[in-house]
Write an enzyme that holds these catalytic residues in place. Structure first.
Site, PDB file in Angstrom:
ATOM      1  N   HIS A  57       2.285  -5.979   6.201  1.00 52.55           N
ATOM      2  CA  HIS A  57       1.399  -4.825   6.437  1.00 52.55           C
ATOM      3  C   HIS A  57       1.295  -4.398   7.898  1.00 52.55           C
ATOM      4  CE1 HIS A  57      -1.544  -1.952   5.177  1.00 52.55           C
ATOM      5  NE2 HIS A  57      -2.587  -2.556   5.684  1.00 52.55           N
TER       6      HIS A  57
ATOM      7  N   ASN B   3       0.813  -1.217   0.000  1.00 53.23           N
ATOM      8  CA  ASN B   3       0.000   0.000   0.000  1.00 53.23           C
ATOM      9  C   ASN B   3       0.847   1.268   0.000  1.00 53.23           C
ATOM     10  OD1 ASN B   3       0.611  -0.779   2.819  1.00 53.23           O
ATOM     11  ND2 ASN B   3      -0.527   1.059   3.345  1.00 53.23           N
ATOM     12  N   HIS B   4       2.149   1.158   0.300  1.00 48.03           N
ATOM     13  CA  HIS B   4       3.023   2.329   0.254  1.00 48.03           C
ATOM     14  C   HIS B   4       3.693   2.502  -1.107  1.00 48.03           C
ATOM     15  CE1 HIS B   4       3.263   4.117   4.354  1.00 48.03           C
ATOM     16  NE2 HIS B   4       2.674   2.972   4.661  1.00 48.03           N
TER      17      HIS B   4
END
Length: 757
Positions: free
Chosen positions: A492, A240-241
């Site tokens: 995560h 997600n980064h």
């Protein structure tokens, strides 16, 4: 003799009884001591995680605020449209891609004085090894080689499927690593302990390579280099980064521009494209699924395998489809315009209460957020709803366009020229086509990048992070049965031991960035899979300083750092806390109970922390079980003011909003130059003023920009931007104090007061 023997046995029995009692006492003390240490460790961990997730929620809220503005602003020219597109999507025009693929990096000269690593393509194992050694010695790779490596990486990634397949038949073992977050020391330690990549030693790195750490660029270069050297044995998943909008807040954009001041913009633009091409998951022997976040009850591996992942530029912003205009809706809007009413989108109340700032969001924004077609939580709209919204949106654009033409702001458009759409409508694709991820495709990707496992059954929105889902054991079980899997490996989440099993050991979380929150806060870990697919976990601490600390010293050090961060958070909300304390002090005695203190603090910060357990570290002991809340707030202010020579109330605002302000600065700085140009300032001010009913000319905007440009160098840097915010807050506070004084004087003279300050 008999009497003497029995006496000896009696004393021996008494001694043994004392020894047993002493051992039990020592054991009880030790267990209590370890239990207290564990309680402190868990509280510390909760503090770090709560503050981290609160920052992610702020990122989502800030982005929603700008999305609200952009979605209700119709550009008056292509220049304005391009600027708004750059703010969020950094549109990738076909000609730019063709230029870059044509070897644009070759025009960058490498000076003879350059002593860093040099690369030539195709890469060989020695090149990748030399790169690791150079980065270990803190050398920097030249921008020419960075761009060359990125272009080769993009070409390779574009040929890969969405879900990679890895087999243990060809490698002795497969090593899966979790989040690195720019921590080069952890990556080097993994290679040192486990061995460099080779045909016999395959690797899967499971996303979140960048942000937060100081060596994100170097981590990426090493990973990309080994992937090009061993394309069949070295695999990368997207996290997600790996998202340019997330990078604006968490440091990667700033790092690139700091290390590559001249070519940083080109590197960032290329990286955005590279991130879009990263595969979404990896399957090991068709039995072990490796993905970054998790799954949901709607996760469909077949759909994930066939969607065009390059369309998902950012998981922070869903792109909706363009729809044809609705004639009836247009007619209704036209009637509104003729009666002098300003058109209002269907999902806003007619009063249109607009948000005044991203820090205090009004009801209009909340209504907007509730009605957005694609927001980060689990739910997504159906196709009919999206069609209706697209039609309404187009009709509003047409209606606003007519208003501008009637007012003489725009010239008559040439026949056949289309109306500009808001920047979230589409993203320009190669060859001039339109990239249009469907809401279902977008949600599939968001779920696997943002979700977390939960102990409870079912699937619900992940409100803590602001994106993805919480999925329970039943969701995992159904996925395992459907696709005949035996293990799900995800990352995560930072874990104290670097790993954690859950859902009956069918879900394994791996986190590879040791000392993530603070030195000694957590171990890093990676997992090795052999032909039997039995997970073998290896833990480590990359920082040698932690090896010399006892457990108590390590916990005390981390606890001190966590409490310091928490006190900063409390100080940043001092004004709100004072309001809550006053509500619980109807007699205005200046004291409240400690129970009320804990309740009030949670109602303001919403961190979900055990405040009653943390009270001894945050509040001075009181025999009467009460707290003088004004003196407590003053002590928080003194602690922070000892570091900053700024007025307490102003410092509170900066502590609370600095991350948001820096993110806003980088959003406005759409070309990543590190400065806000006059044109960027003008376009952004038009965006704000159009929704806040502020009439200001271009000359007025220029004067405002020059007033913020304190050193008169023609642009606004981050320090000038923050200073302008501080001065505005100071003037507001002075005006507020003046209004309070005036109302007090009026009340004393016998006239009614207009209200409380």
């Amino acid at each position: 003799m008999g009497s003497s023997s029995s006496t000896q046995h009696h004393f021996a029995f008494q001694n043994a009884e004392k020894a047993f009692k002493a051992a039990a006492l020592i054991q009880r003390w030790y267990r209590r001591y370890m239990a207290r240490l564990e309680m402190r460790r868990r509280c510390t961990w909760n503090i770090f995680q709560s503050i981290e997730y609160a920052g992610q929620q702020d990122q989502v809220k800030l982005h929603e605020f700008f999305s609200y503005l952009v979605d209700h602003f119709t550009p008056s020219s292509h220049h304005e449209r391009d600027f708004l597109n750059r703010m969020f999507t950094e549109e990738r025009f076909a000609q730019d891609v063709e230029t870059e693929e044509g070897g644009d990096f070759e025009s960058i000269e490498v000076p003879d004085s350059y002593t860093g690593p040099r690369l030539s393509f195709p890469l060989l194992p020695d090149h990748a090894t030399a790169l690791v050694e150079a980065f270990r010695l803190r050398q920097q790779l030249h921008a020419r080689y960075v761009l060359n490596l990125l272009y080769e990486t993009r070409k390779h990634l574009a040929q890969l499927p969405n879900i990679n397949r890895v087999s243990t038949c060809y490698s002795e073992e497969v090593t899966v690593c979790g989040d690195l977050h720019g921590q080069l020391d952890d990556l080097i330690f993994i290679f040192y302990k486990n061995g460099l990549p080779s045909p016999e030693r395959a690797y899967v790195f499971n996303g979140d390579f960048v942000d937060r750490g100081k060596d994100s660029v170097e981590v990426l270069m090493v990973l990309f280099a080994f992937m090009l050297v061993y394309p069949k044995e070295f695999h990368l998943n997207r996290g997600n980064h790996e998202d340019h909008l997330v990078n604006l807040r968490y440091g990667f954009t700033k790092e690139v521009m700091h290390k590559y001041k001249i070519h940083g913009k080109k590197i960032l633009r290329t990286l955005q494209d590279v991130f879009c091409w990263l595969p979404l998951a990896t399957l090991v022997d068709e039995k072990v699924l490796v993905l970054h976040g998790g799954v949901s009850d709607k996760t469909d591996l077949e759909l994930l395998a066939k969607l065009d992942r390059h369309k998902i530029v950012s998981t922070m912003r869903c792109k909706t489809r363009k729809e044809s205009e609705n004639r009836e809706e247009q007619k209704r809007k036209d009637n509104q315009t003729s009666s002098g009413q300003k058109p209002t989108p269907w999902f806003l109340p007619q009063s249109r209460s607009l948000p005044s700032s991203p820090f205090h969001l009004g009801s209009g924004f909340k209504a907007y957020k509730a009605g957005r077609s694609c927001s980060i939580p689990c739910g997504s709209p159906n196709s009919k709803e999206l069609s209706r919204r697209g039609q309404v949106r187009r009709s509003v654009d047409l209606e606003l366009e007519q208003c501008r033409q009637q007012a003489g702001f725009l010239g008559i458009r040439e026949k056949g020229e289309s109306l500009p759409l808001a920047p979230d409508a589409d993203c320009v694709a190669d060859g001039g086509g339109v990239l249009e991820p469907t809401p279902e495709e977008w949600k599939q990707v968001v779920d696997i990048l943002w979700s977390d496992p939960a102990a409870q059954e079912g699937c619900k929105a992940n409100a803590v992070r602001g994106g993805g889902c919480y999925f329970g054991p039943d969701v995992t079980e159904r996925l395992m049965e459907k696709y005949k899997l035996q293990l799900l490996i995800r990352s995560h989440e930072c874990k104290p031991e670097g790993y954690e099993f859950c859902h009956n050991r069918k879900v394994l979380t791996i986190f590879s960035a040791s000392n993530y929150y603070e030195v000694g806060s957590n171990r890093g870990a990676y997992v090795k899979l052999g032909p039997a697919l039995t997970p073998h976990i290896v833990q480590y601490q990359a920082n040698k300083a932690t090896h010399r600390l006892t457990m108590r010293q390590r916990i005390s050090r981390v606890e001190e750092s966590a409490l310091r961060a928490l006190r900063q958070k409390l100080f940043a909300h001092s004004s709100d806390l004072l309001v809550e304390f006053r509500k619980r002090d109807p007699d205005e005695s200046g004291v409240i109970t400690l129970s009320d203190w804990a309740t009030a603090v949670e109602s303001v910060l919403h961190l979900g922390l055990p405040w009653r357990m943390l009270r001894p570290q945050l509040v001075n002991s009181s025999a009467d079980n009460v707290l003088e809340y004004r003196s407590w707030l003053d002590s928080l202010a003194k602690e922070q003011l000892s570091r900053e020579n700024i007025q307490s109330s102003l410092l509170e605002k900066l502590y609370r909003n600095r991350s948001n302000l820096e993110t806003i600065f980088r959003i406005i700085d759409s070309d990543h130059s590190g400065f806000i140009s006059l044109d960027e300032f003008r376009q952004t001010w038009k965006l704000f003023s159009s929704h806040m009913s502020i009439d200001i000319t271009d000359d007025g905007i220029c004067d405002l920009a020059r007033s913020i440009d304190f050193n008169k160098d023609g642009h606004i840097d981050i320090n000038e931007f923050l200073e302008a915010f501080r001065l505005v807050e100071q003037s507001c506070l002075e005006g507020h104090a003046s209004a309070c004084l005036q109302s007090t004087d009026t009340a004393e003279s016998g006239h009614s007061s207009p209200g409380p300050c």
